[in-house]
Motif scaffolding. Sequence first.
Motif, PDB file in Angstrom:
ATOM      1  N   SER A 138       0.839  -1.206   0.000  1.00 60.98           N
ATOM      2  CA  SER A 138       0.000   0.000   0.000  1.00 60.98           C
ATOM      3  C   SER A 138       0.867   1.247   0.000  1.00 60.98           C
ATOM      4  N   LYS A 139       0.251   2.351  -0.588  1.00 58.93           N
ATOM      5  CA  LYS A 139       0.952   3.645  -0.622  1.00 58.93           C
ATOM      6  C   LYS A 139      -0.103   4.738  -0.691  1.00 58.93           C
ATOM      7  N   VAL A 140       0.091   5.779   0.107  1.00 60.49           N
ATOM      8  CA  VAL A 140      -0.834   6.908   0.079  1.00 60.49           C
ATOM      9  C   VAL A 140      -0.646   7.680  -1.225  1.00 60.49           C
ATOM     10  N   LEU A 141      -1.757   7.972  -1.907  1.00 59.20           N
ATOM     11  CA  LEU A 141      -1.737   8.725  -3.166  1.00 59.20           C
ATOM     12  C   LEU A 141      -1.881  10.204  -2.822  1.00 59.20           C
ATOM     13  N   THR A 142      -0.890  10.992  -3.160  1.00 62.05           N
ATOM     14  CA  THR A 142      -0.874  12.417  -2.854  1.00 62.05           C
ATOM     15  C   THR A 142      -1.237  13.212  -4.110  1.00 62.05           C
ATOM     16  N   ILE A 143      -2.265  14.041  -3.977  1.00 61.21           N
ATOM     17  CA  ILE A 143      -2.729  14.846  -5.121  1.00 61.21           C
ATOM     18  C   ILE A 143      -2.624  16.310  -4.719  1.00 61.21           C
ATOM     19  N   HIS A 144      -1.796  17.020  -5.467  1.00 59.80           N
ATOM     20  CA  HIS A 144      -1.580  18.460  -5.218  1.00 59.80           C
ATOM     21  C   HIS A 144      -1.192  18.708  -3.767  1.00 59.80           C
ATOM     22  N   GLY A 145      -0.289  17.826  -3.230  1.00 56.08           N
ATOM     23  CA  GLY A 145       0.226  17.999  -1.892  1.00 56.08           C
ATOM     24  C   GLY A 145      -0.666  17.499  -0.790  1.00 56.08           C
ATOM     25  N   ARG A 146      -1.773  16.894  -1.120  1.00 56.18           N
ATOM     26  CA  ARG A 146      -2.700  16.401  -0.097  1.00 56.18           C
ATOM     27  C   ARG A 146      -2.813  14.893  -0.176  1.00 56.18           C
ATOM     28  N   ASP A 147      -2.781  14.207   1.008  1.00 57.98           N
ATOM     29  CA  ASP A 147      -3.029  12.768   1.051  1.00 57.98           C
ATOM     30  C   ASP A 147      -4.510  12.545   0.804  1.00 57.98           C
ATOM     31  N   THR A 148      -4.797  11.835  -0.274  1.00 55.98           N
ATOM     32  CA  THR A 148      -6.196  11.690  -0.680  1.00 55.98           C
ATOM     33  C   THR A 148      -6.698  10.267  -0.590  1.00 55.98           C
ATOM     34  N   TYR A 149      -5.986   9.356  -1.193  1.00 53.70           N
ATOM     35  CA  TYR A 149      -6.411   7.960  -1.231  1.00 53.70           C
ATOM     36  C   TYR A 149      -5.232   7.060  -0.882  1.00 53.70           C
ATOM     37  N   VAL A 150      -5.553   5.795  -0.677  1.00 53.30           N
ATOM     38  CA  VAL A 150      -4.538   4.770  -0.466  1.00 53.30           C
ATOM     39  C   VAL A 150      -4.646   3.775  -1.601  1.00 53.30           C
ATOM     40  N   LEU A 151      -3.534   3.616  -2.361  1.00 50.83           N
ATOM     41  CA  LEU A 151      -3.481   2.594  -3.405  1.00 50.83           C
ATOM     42  C   LEU A 151      -2.983   1.300  -2.771  1.00 50.83           C
ATOM     43  N   ARG A 152      -3.693   0.225  -2.997  1.00 48.94           N
ATOM     44  CA  ARG A 152      -3.324  -1.051  -2.388  1.00 48.94           C
ATOM     45  C   ARG A 152      -3.379  -2.162  -3.427  1.00 48.94           C
ATOM     46  N   TYR A 153      -2.214  -2.815  -3.633  1.00 45.01           N
ATOM     47  CA  TYR A 153      -2.135  -3.967  -4.519  1.00 45.01           C
ATOM     48  C   TYR A 153      -2.094  -5.224  -3.655  1.00 45.01           C
ATOM     49  N   MET A 154      -2.826  -6.213  -4.036  1.00 45.36           N
ATOM     50  CA  MET A 154      -2.840  -7.481  -3.309  1.00 45.36           C
ATOM     51  C   MET A 154      -2.745  -8.622  -4.310  1.00 45.36           C
ATOM     52  N   THR A 155      -1.750  -9.513  -4.117  1.00 45.14           N
ATOM     53  CA  THR A 155      -1.553 -10.622  -5.047  1.00 45.14           C
ATOM     54  C   THR A 155      -1.349 -11.917  -4.271  1.00 45.14           C
ATOM     55  N   SER A 156      -1.712 -13.001  -4.888  1.00 40.06           N
ATOM     56  CA  SER A 156      -1.547 -14.323  -4.256  1.00 40.06           C
ATOM     57  C   SER A 156      -0.089 -14.766  -4.333  1.00 40.06           C
ATOM     58  N   VAL A 157       0.393 -15.384  -3.252  1.00 37.03           N
ATOM     59  CA  VAL A 157       1.755 -15.945  -3.218  1.00 37.03           C
ATOM     60  C   VAL A 157       1.700 -17.456  -3.057  1.00 37.03           C
ATOM     61  N   GLU A 158       0.512 -18.042  -3.344  1.00 43.57           N
ATOM     62  CA  GLU A 158       0.367 -19.503  -3.242  1.00 43.57           C
ATOM     63  C   GLU A 158       1.318 -20.207  -4.191  1.00 43.57           C
ATOM     64  N   ARG A 159       1.456 -19.692  -5.415  1.00 42.22           N
ATOM     65  CA  ARG A 159       2.334 -20.338  -6.400  1.00 42.22           C
ATOM     66  C   ARG A 159       3.798 -20.225  -5.955  1.00 42.22           C
ATOM     67  N   ILE A 160       4.116 -19.048  -5.402  1.00 42.96           N
ATOM     68  CA  ILE A 160       5.492 -18.881  -4.897  1.00 42.96           C
ATOM     69  C   ILE A 160       5.760 -19.860  -3.762  1.00 42.96           C
ATOM     70  N   ASN A 161       4.797 -19.974  -2.845  1.00 41.64           N
ATOM     71  CA  ASN A 161       4.965 -20.907  -1.733  1.00 41.64           C
ATOM     72  C   ASN A 161       5.071 -22.341  -2.217  1.00 41.64           C
ATOM     73  N   SER A 162       4.294 -22.664  -3.267  1.00 42.19           N
ATOM     74  CA  SER A 162       4.372 -24.012  -3.848  1.00 42.19           C
ATOM     75  C   SER A 162       5.753 -24.270  -4.438  1.00 42.19           C
ATOM     76  N   ASP A 163       6.263 -23.253  -5.165  1.00 42.23           N
ATOM     77  CA  ASP A 163       7.618 -23.404  -5.740  1.00 42.23           C
ATOM     78  C   ASP A 163       8.668 -23.526  -4.635  1.00 42.23           C
ATOM     79  N   LEU A 164       8.506 -22.717  -3.571  1.00 41.08           N
ATOM     80  CA  LEU A 164       9.456 -22.799  -2.461  1.00 41.08           C
ATOM     81  C   LEU A 164       9.393 -24.163  -1.777  1.00 41.08           C
ATOM     82  N   PHE A 165       8.184 -24.717  -1.664  1.00 41.56           N
ATOM     83  CA  PHE A 165       8.026 -26.044  -1.066  1.00 41.56           C
ATOM     84  C   PHE A 165       8.735 -27.105  -1.912  1.00 41.56           C
ATOM     85  N   ASN A 166       8.586 -26.998  -3.225  1.00 45.06           N
ATOM     86  CA  ASN A 166       9.275 -27.952  -4.121  1.00 45.06           C
ATOM     87  C   ASN A 166      10.792 -27.816  -4.010  1.00 45.06           C
TER      88      ASN A 166
END
Length: 483
Positions: A138-166
């Motif tokens: 997550s990161k606060v989105l600043t518009i014209h010097g003001r904190d307005t919104y929060v951008l949040r990316y969320m992704t699955s790491v199940e495949r990464i965990n599966s690869d790490l398990f292997n």
Amino acid sequence: MIKKGMRRQIVLHYILVVFMALLLVEVIFLLAIRTYYYDSVYQKINSYITAADEYYQTYLVPGGAESSSQMQGLLKHFKMDLTELEILSLKGDVITSTTGFQPDRTITTSDVPEALGGDFGRWVGRQAGTNESVMAVSKVLTIHGRDTYVLRYMTSVERINSDLFNITLVSAAIGAAVMAIVVLFSFGLANSIVKPLNNITAVSAQMAKGRFNMRIKGDYKYEIGDLASTLNYMAQEIVRSNQIKDDFISSISHELRTPLTSIKGWSETLVSGGYDPEETKLGMSIISKESDRLIGLVEEILDFSKLQQNEMKLNIGVVNVKVLLQETILNVWAKAEKKRIRLLLECDEQLHVKGDANRLKQVFLNLVDNAIKFSHEDSSIVLSALPHNSHEAAIAVRDSGIGISESHLERVRDRFFQVDALNGGTGLGLAISQQLVELHNGKLMLDSELGSGTQVTVILPVTDRLPDAEPAPELQPDPDAEI
């Protein structure tokens, strides 16, 4: 199961060390792989958030009629494959997302507070409801010097965990294979050490039973080879010592029997009576002489016994070397006269050493007596005493007799050893002399050549303190002797 012993200890310790090292390497490797995978995902999301922040803080207008469409444009232009993009309020409420599900839910994970603190927020855990392992950035989105919104990316790491398990399974399989190889090598290593030791132990047990002809066979290396060589040398020395002891017993038996036979014979003869005074005097003289000889043999054996048991006591004082050597010459004068041997003295008047006068006299009597014994008739023996260095004196007895061969020179100071058994004696004289000199913190050195004579040098510590005044012994005048 390996039975208790050195083999077991070597195998277990070797396996333990390799296992701990292998475990440490694998843990570090797996942690590094996991960190690499997770950081790769984080860095990619981070780049998207940074680009969105830099772009929309210039063009996105906070509030207003166009804000909804601008948010949809934000979702459209900066969405990622297999990743959900959410726009949150500063309170963590979901305003909109690329999935369109649950727009009214509130995000409570740790990445949102971290973002509100002015930094990138990162959280890895399980998503509520689906129990799926995810990563959220997550990161606060600043518009014209003001904190307005929060951008949040969320992704699955199940495949990464599966690869790490292997990868973990593969690493564990490799580790197991390595441990199997280590076990095989550890047994080989243990056997390479234990088998020679078992052989050495078996031979040593035979030696302990008195079979000193046994030898440890095998070309062993390093410390085990040194141990085998030492035990073989010990057995060889024991055999040699036993032989010397047997020779000594035979020699001393002969030495004791000869005077005892004379004493017994003359005693019986004198008891029978009927002899004139001259014959009686001769018999008594022989008995006295042979008794003195017996006493000398017994005293020599007693001295050797005291030295071996460290019971020899010294009466240390200041000894005038010249007086000591003159007394020595007086004691052996008669014996030297029989072979017409001249005794020459070369000595500094003021040379004094620290020591026990009686024991030092015993040393030089033995050295001079040996010189007389092995010198030719009409020859000379030189007794010399000179400073060796600032704190030592060198006192030498030099003859021009038969000398000592190189092979005998190495053993002549051994106890019971005799160069010529036919000359009699116990073979202890030089060994006793050597130990007495060492008790005086000195050294006894031998230099001899077969057929050219022998020189025995005694190095003793000197002293500057003068002894109490004592008269020098008067020597009997003799035209053939020089002092």
